[in-house]
Design a protein around this motif. Sequence first.
Motif, mmCIF file in Angstrom:
data_model
loop_
_atom_site.group_PDB
_atom_site.id
_atom_site.type_symbol
_atom_site.label_atom_id
_atom_site.label_comp_id
_atom_site.label_asym_id
_atom_site.label_seq_id
_atom_site.Cartn_x
_atom_site.Cartn_y
_atom_site.Cartn_z
ATOM 1 N N VAL A 1 0.884 -1.211 -0.016
ATOM 2 C CA VAL A 1 -0.110 -0.001 -0.036
ATOM 3 C C VAL A 1 0.820 1.221 0.051
ATOM 4 O O VAL A 1 0.657 2.160 -0.742
ATOM 5 N N ARG A 2 1.878 1.368 0.788
ATOM 6 C CA ARG A 2 2.829 2.333 1.138
ATOM 7 C C ARG A 2 3.669 2.650 -0.324
ATOM 8 O O ARG A 2 3.980 3.955 -0.666
ATOM 9 N N VAL B 1 -0.947 6.681 -3.680
ATOM 10 C CA VAL B 1 -0.546 7.967 -3.332
ATOM 11 C C VAL B 1 -0.480 8.176 -1.844
ATOM 12 O O VAL B 1 -1.505 7.525 -1.085
ATOM 13 N N SER B 2 0.186 9.154 -1.124
ATOM 14 C CA SER B 2 0.254 9.354 0.401
ATOM 15 C C SER B 2 -1.074 9.318 0.894
ATOM 16 O O SER B 2 -1.268 8.916 2.136
ATOM 17 N N ASP B 3 -2.031 10.256 0.350
ATOM 18 C CA ASP B 3 -3.034 10.635 1.018
ATOM 19 C C ASP B 3 -4.070 9.704 1.237
ATOM 20 O O ASP B 3 -5.330 9.862 1.613
ATOM 21 N N LYS B 4 -3.949 8.583 0.435
ATOM 22 C CA LYS B 4 -4.945 7.270 0.658
ATOM 23 C C LYS B 4 -4.345 6.177 1.313
ATOM 24 O O LYS B 4 -5.308 5.360 1.486
ATOM 25 N N GLN B 5 -3.012 6.327 1.871
ATOM 26 C CA GLN B 5 -2.621 5.122 2.397
ATOM 27 C C GLN B 5 -3.161 4.848 3.643
ATOM 28 O O GLN B 5 -3.428 3.443 4.084
ATOM 29 N N ALA B 6 -3.360 5.532 4.490
ATOM 30 C CA ALA B 6 -3.736 5.350 5.815
ATOM 31 C C ALA B 6 -5.001 4.912 6.188
ATOM 32 O O ALA B 6 -5.586 3.629 6.849
ATOM 33 N N SER B 7 -6.006 5.532 5.343
ATOM 34 C CA SER B 7 -7.359 4.945 5.320
ATOM 35 C C SER B 7 -7.530 3.602 4.520
ATOM 36 O O SER B 7 -8.396 2.747 5.031
ATOM 37 N N TRP C 1 0.701 11.220 -10.734
ATOM 38 C CA TRP C 1 2.235 11.809 -10.626
ATOM 39 C C TRP C 1 2.580 12.237 -9.471
ATOM 40 O O TRP C 1 2.185 13.446 -9.035
ATOM 41 N N ALA C 2 3.107 11.542 -8.625
ATOM 42 C CA ALA C 2 3.496 11.938 -7.119
ATOM 43 C C ALA C 2 4.790 11.294 -6.672
ATOM 44 O O ALA C 2 5.117 10.363 -6.968
ATOM 45 N N ASP C 3 5.631 12.223 -5.959
ATOM 46 C CA ASP C 3 6.964 11.509 -5.592
ATOM 47 C C ASP C 3 7.824 11.000 -6.926
ATOM 48 O O ASP C 3 8.709 10.077 -6.691
ATOM 49 N N ASP D 1 7.047 10.115 -9.441
ATOM 50 C CA ASP D 1 6.559 8.457 -10.055
ATOM 51 C C ASP D 1 5.069 8.228 -10.176
ATOM 52 O O ASP D 1 4.445 9.188 -9.774
ATOM 53 N N TRP D 2 4.496 7.464 -11.111
ATOM 54 C CA TRP D 2 3.202 7.084 -11.097
ATOM 55 C C TRP D 2 2.724 6.225 -9.965
ATOM 56 O O TRP D 2 3.297 5.095 -9.898
ATOM 57 N N LYS D 3 1.879 6.550 -9.283
ATOM 58 C CA LYS D 3 1.152 6.104 -7.921
ATOM 59 C C LYS D 3 -0.304 5.880 -8.301
ATOM 60 O O LYS D 3 -0.998 6.724 -9.062
ATOM 61 N N ALA D 4 -0.977 4.790 -7.675
ATOM 62 C CA ALA D 4 -2.237 4.544 -7.959
ATOM 63 C C ALA D 4 -3.017 5.437 -6.856
ATOM 64 O O ALA D 4 -2.753 5.706 -5.801
ATOM 65 N N ASP D 5 -4.250 6.115 -7.480
ATOM 66 C CA ASP D 5 -5.196 6.718 -6.650
ATOM 67 C C ASP D 5 -6.184 5.713 -6.300
ATOM 68 O O ASP D 5 -6.939 5.810 -5.245
ATOM 69 N N SER D 6 -6.634 4.971 -7.163
ATOM 70 C CA SER D 6 -7.773 3.891 -7.069
ATOM 71 C C SER D 6 -7.748 2.846 -8.226
ATOM 72 O O SER D 6 -7.045 3.084 -9.409
ATOM 73 N N PHE D 7 -8.351 1.800 -8.096
ATOM 74 C CA PHE D 7 -8.578 0.983 -8.902
ATOM 75 C C PHE D 7 -9.818 0.062 -8.946
ATOM 76 O O PHE D 7 -10.315 -0.242 -7.865
#
Length: 279
Positions: free
Chosen positions: A139-140, A144-150, A234-236, A238-244
């Motif tokens: 997950v980490r 993307v970082s703002d979705k990880q904790a939840s 696009w975050a950090d 790199d390409w990161k997943a927001d949802s799928f």
Amino acid sequence: MSPGDEHETSGGYGGTGQTRTRYPQTPGDIYGGARRGGRSSSRSLVTVVGVVVVLIAAIAFANRDDGTSSSNTGSTNNGSKPDTASTAASGTKPVQTKANGIPAGFAQDQQGVESAATNYATVLVSAEILQPARRTEIVRQVFVSDKQASLESSLDQAYSKDFLSKLGLDENGEATAGNTYVSRTVPIGTKVTSYSDTAATAEVWCTGLYGTAGSASTNPVTSDWFTLTLHLRWADNDWKADSFSQSDGPAPVPGDNKASTADAMAKAVQEYGGFTYAR
């Protein structure tokens, strides 16, 4: 859907999702030379509504993404002929770096989007996602970082000890003695459906194996065909997943292959490694 008993529970956050576990009609070992009489039951589903729809290949998943997905999402192109670019190699080499065992450092272009989505599909639909410690790393690294904790909190609730026990796994996501849990995804092709320098959507057409290899398994290893739709940011750098999300198919006519023994299936999964994918 193949006939069989179903167990459903509601879960998720920001709404209501379902976890559907399908059990075979009859107990016992279907290995040892039996031929499958057609396509096995599709994947059950664990939906994390509002942030991300999480699919596990091990159990069957059948998400309908707000009711818009169909059983053959991505299978047609409005009746037009296939684009040869959809199967032609781009010539770009796979990324050379990994973080937490997951490919990283994708290019900020459409080819990078497709490569990222393809590599993320293999880890998001894997046996590792059921293992608490490994799940946190996945997950980490992938999201993307703002979705990880939840997302971590929701997954911990979804993949509870009781849930895992129904799959024949202990609280650490490990199979019982004498059994091997299998969940492996093989991407067939990919395409970008929307793109900008900061956000993109890609579809990955996949086949895969899931189930438990063991002489007394009631959840034998079978195959499935499905399409993952990944929304990336696009975050950090790199390409990161927001949802799928996931939909069934496109699936070919099933072959008449002779099923291998449980021991042969477990050995193959343990001995044959995976790949780093490039578009």
